[in-house]
Each structure stands twice: as structure tokens, then as C-alpha cells.
Enzyme design. Structure first.
Site, PDB file in Angstrom:
ATOM      1  N   LYS A   1       0.861  -1.180   0.000  1.00 28.98           N
ATOM      2  CA  LYS A   1       0.000   0.000   0.000  1.00 28.98           C
ATOM      3  C   LYS A   1       0.899   1.231   0.000  1.00 28.98           C
ATOM      4  O   LYS A   1       1.678   1.452   0.931  1.00 28.98           O
ATOM      5  CB  LYS A   1      -0.910   0.018   1.225  1.00 28.98           C
ATOM      6  CG  LYS A   1      -1.788   1.269   1.273  1.00 28.98           C
ATOM      7  CD  LYS A   1      -2.374   1.491   2.655  1.00 28.98           C
ATOM      8  CE  LYS A   1      -2.938   2.912   2.746  1.00 28.98           C
ATOM      9  NZ  LYS A   1      -3.296   3.277   4.140  1.00 28.98           N
TER      10      LYS A   1
ATOM     11  N   ASN B   1      -8.190   1.942  10.458  1.00 33.05           N
ATOM     12  CA  ASN B   1      -7.379   1.603  11.619  1.00 33.05           C
ATOM     13  C   ASN B   1      -7.875   2.349  12.856  1.00 33.05           C
ATOM     14  O   ASN B   1      -8.393   1.753  13.794  1.00 33.05           O
ATOM     15  CB  ASN B   1      -5.915   1.906  11.346  1.00 33.05           C
ATOM     16  CG  ASN B   1      -4.983   1.437  12.449  1.00 33.05           C
ATOM     17  OD1 ASN B   1      -3.782   1.652  12.393  1.00 33.05           O
ATOM     18  ND2 ASN B   1      -5.485   0.772  13.481  1.00 33.05           N
ATOM     19  N   THR B   2      -7.781   3.677  12.831  1.00 32.40           N
ATOM     20  CA  THR B   2      -8.105   4.469  14.016  1.00 32.40           C
ATOM     21  C   THR B   2      -9.539   4.257  14.484  1.00 32.40           C
ATOM     22  O   THR B   2      -9.805   4.219  15.691  1.00 32.40           O
ATOM     23  CB  THR B   2      -7.867   5.962  13.735  1.00 32.40           C
ATOM     24  OG1 THR B   2      -6.523   6.156  13.283  1.00 32.40           O
ATOM     25  CG2 THR B   2      -8.092   6.793  14.982  1.00 32.40           C
TER      26      THR B   2
ATOM     27  N   ALA C   1      -9.217   5.913   5.025  1.00 29.47           N
ATOM     28  CA  ALA C   1      -9.026   7.096   5.883  1.00 29.47           C
ATOM     29  C   ALA C   1     -10.312   7.873   6.063  1.00 29.47           C
ATOM     30  O   ALA C   1     -11.056   8.118   5.111  1.00 29.47           O
ATOM     31  CB  ALA C   1      -7.940   8.026   5.351  1.00 29.47           C
ATOM     32  N   GLY C   2     -10.568   8.246   7.313  1.00 28.77           N
ATOM     33  CA  GLY C   2     -11.668   9.130   7.641  1.00 28.77           C
ATOM     34  C   GLY C   2     -12.899   8.457   8.201  1.00 28.77           C
ATOM     35  O   GLY C   2     -13.791   9.133   8.716  1.00 28.77           O
TER      36      GLY C   2
ATOM     37  N   GLY D   1      -7.471   9.498  10.268  1.00 31.05           N
ATOM     38  CA  GLY D   1      -7.720   9.531  11.699  1.00 31.05           C
ATOM     39  C   GLY D   1      -8.745  10.539  12.159  1.00 31.05           C
ATOM     40  O   GLY D   1      -8.988  10.678  13.361  1.00 31.05           O
TER      41      GLY D   1
END
Length: 273
Positions: free
Chosen positions: A115, A224-225, A202-203, A176
Site C-alpha cells: 500500500k 485503523n483508528t 481514511a476518515g 484519523g
């Protein structure tokens, strides 16, 4: 170092709703990161609860064998079970990103699926598209299969596909941030014009964000976050799994059109009075 690098191929029967990345078939459309957890045991439990088959690893921040005396992520997420997706998180130049991918290939005995992300700003963590183009071209020429993180620009997405990236991963919002899908029309445009998998990256902040991404027609979601930062990461991982599945089913089913006025659930025509 790992001595076995997987190419997990789903045994799903024909007709199952699976998707393919770089020639490998997967059942799960949820991809998860491995950072920010309390410890490796929590990482293992959350990843298992997510049902993910692809797990992404920040090579510059995570030990997968380069530090023999430290805990090794691969001990709890064995490559025989998961596709390990090295990423270039923390890279701000094409040269750093390329170097990081080559290190990952060495550590993972020739593994070529990566990635790519090249960041342009430490505050927003938005991608530097020019540097990402440079890195993508070099990595593809060097035999890597590149899943590329980019902004939600349909033109950039098309160019990454044209140069040979195996998947395009537009952001939903800053990394994040948990803001959810900020620009759904752009995401839909990218999906409608793509010939490779499109995965929101993301987001995402909560389960409804993941469902929206899938309802827009995305092939998957990487996060992830949203999981690791939750009060209960394992419980949130399970919620995200269900949301991705529900959003995908809703997309396949085809939602009703939006209307300005009511439409009775039980039509009046043919009723008895």
C-alpha cells in the site's frame, strides 16, 4: 523474519460475493490496520473480530522481523492466515516510499503487494499526489503490485489505474479524523469509472460511515483508528464487519429512489372498502 508469505485464496463457491485484488480472491471487504492498539493481544482479538483477511502494516513503525529482540506482529497475525499489506505510512517523499517498500519485500521474502502513501503535510496528512505518481511508477516498474492511497479526485484515481495500480484507495476524510464520507459524489464518480477495486481509506469514524462507503459501490473499506481508537476496539471491529457486509448487501439490492413526497407502503389501488 517470516519464511512463508501467503497468497490466501478464498475457497468461496462460485456465485459468492467476493472481490479480487492482484489476482487473489477475498471474502472480506474490510481491511484493517494494525497500529494504535494497547498491545499485540488486543491487536489479534480486534483483527479476528473484524473478519479481515488483509491487514496493513506500517513498516517504519511496526516490527515484523527487523528488530529480532522486540515483539513481532507476525507472531499474532501469521502470514499463513492473513495477507500482510506493507504500507509506507510516514513517508513524505517518493524516494522514502520506494525504499520502504523494498525493505518490506526483503523482510517478507519477496512479497510484492504494497500500500503506497506519500504524505504532503504533517498537520492534515493529505497525500502529495505528485510524489505519489513518481513512487507508483517506480514501484510498478520494479515489479510491485501497488494499492495506492490518494485524495478523492476522480482524475487522479483514473491516472493511477492507467499506470497500473492494482487498487485505488481514495480518502473519505483526513487520516484519523473520523469525519466520515465528506465527498460522496466524488467517491461515486471514482467507482463508476474504475476498472480496478476502489477501497475507501481514511476518515471512517463509525459503522454507519463504513456502510455508506459500501452503499456508494466501493469494493471495500480500509480503517485503523476507527477501530483501534474506540473505547472497545474488539466490539467496534465486529460492528465494522457487520456494517461493511450490510452496506454491500444494500448496494447490491438497489435502494429505492429518493422522493420529495410520501409514497404509501400499501397502495390504495385494488383495496376493499
Amino acid at each position: 523474519m517470516s519464511s512463508v508469505i501467503p497468497t490466501p485464496v478464498s475457497t468461496a463457491p462460485a456465485g459468492d460475493d467476493v472481490f479480487t485484488v492482484a489476482g487473489t480472491v477475498y471474502r472480506s471487504r474490510l481491511l484493517v490496520g494494525t497500529g494504535k492498539y494497547r498491545d499485540l493481544e488486543q491487536t489479534r482479538r480486534a483483527v479476528e473480530a473484524s473478519g479481515a483477511e488483509i491487514v496493513t502494516v506500517a513498516i517504519r513503525r511496526t516490527n515484523i522481523g527487523q528488530d529480532p529482540g522486540e515483539p513481532n506482529l507476525l507472531d499474532v497475525l501469521p502470514p499463513e492466515r492473513y495477507t500482510i499489506l506493507p504500507n509506507t505510512a510516514g513517508c513524505y517523499t517518493a524516494a522514502d516510499a520506494v525504499r520502504t517498500c523494498r525493505l518490506a519485500r526483503e523482510l517478507l521474502d519477496g512479497h510484492d503487494l504494497v500500500k503506497l502513501e506519500v504524505l504532503g503535510d504533517e498537520k492534515t496528512l493529505f497525500p502529495d499526489i505528485d510524489q505519489t505518481y513518481v513512487a507508483a511508477r517506480e514501484l510498478i516498474a520494479d515489479g510491485f503490485k501497488v494499492m495506492v492511497y490518494t485524495n478523492d479526485d476522480p482524475i487522479a484515481a483514473r491516472r493511477f489505474e492507467e499506470m497500473g495500480c492494482v487498487a485505488v484507495m481514495p480518502l473519505a476524510a483526513p487520516i484519523g479524523s473520523g469525519l466520515g464520507i465528506r465527498n460522496p459524489l466524488n467517491i461515486r464518480t471514482i467507482v463508476e469509472n474504475a476498472g480496478v477495486p476502489i477501497l475507501v481509506d481514511a476518515g471512517v469514524g463509525t459503522a454507519s460511515d463504513a456502510a455508506v462507503a459500501m452503499e456508494l459501490g466501493c469494493d471495500g473499506v480500509l480503517m485503523n483508528t476507527a477501530i483501534a481508537g474506540a473505547r472497545d476496539p474488539v466490539l467496534m471491529a465486529g460492528a465494522m464487519r457487520k456494517a461493511v457486509e450490510a452496506g454491500r448487501e444494500a448496494y447490491r439490492a438497489g435502494r429505492i429512489p429518493r422522493k420529495r413526497f410520501a409514497s404509501a407502503s400499501s397502495p390504495l389501488e385494488g383495496t376493499f372498502f
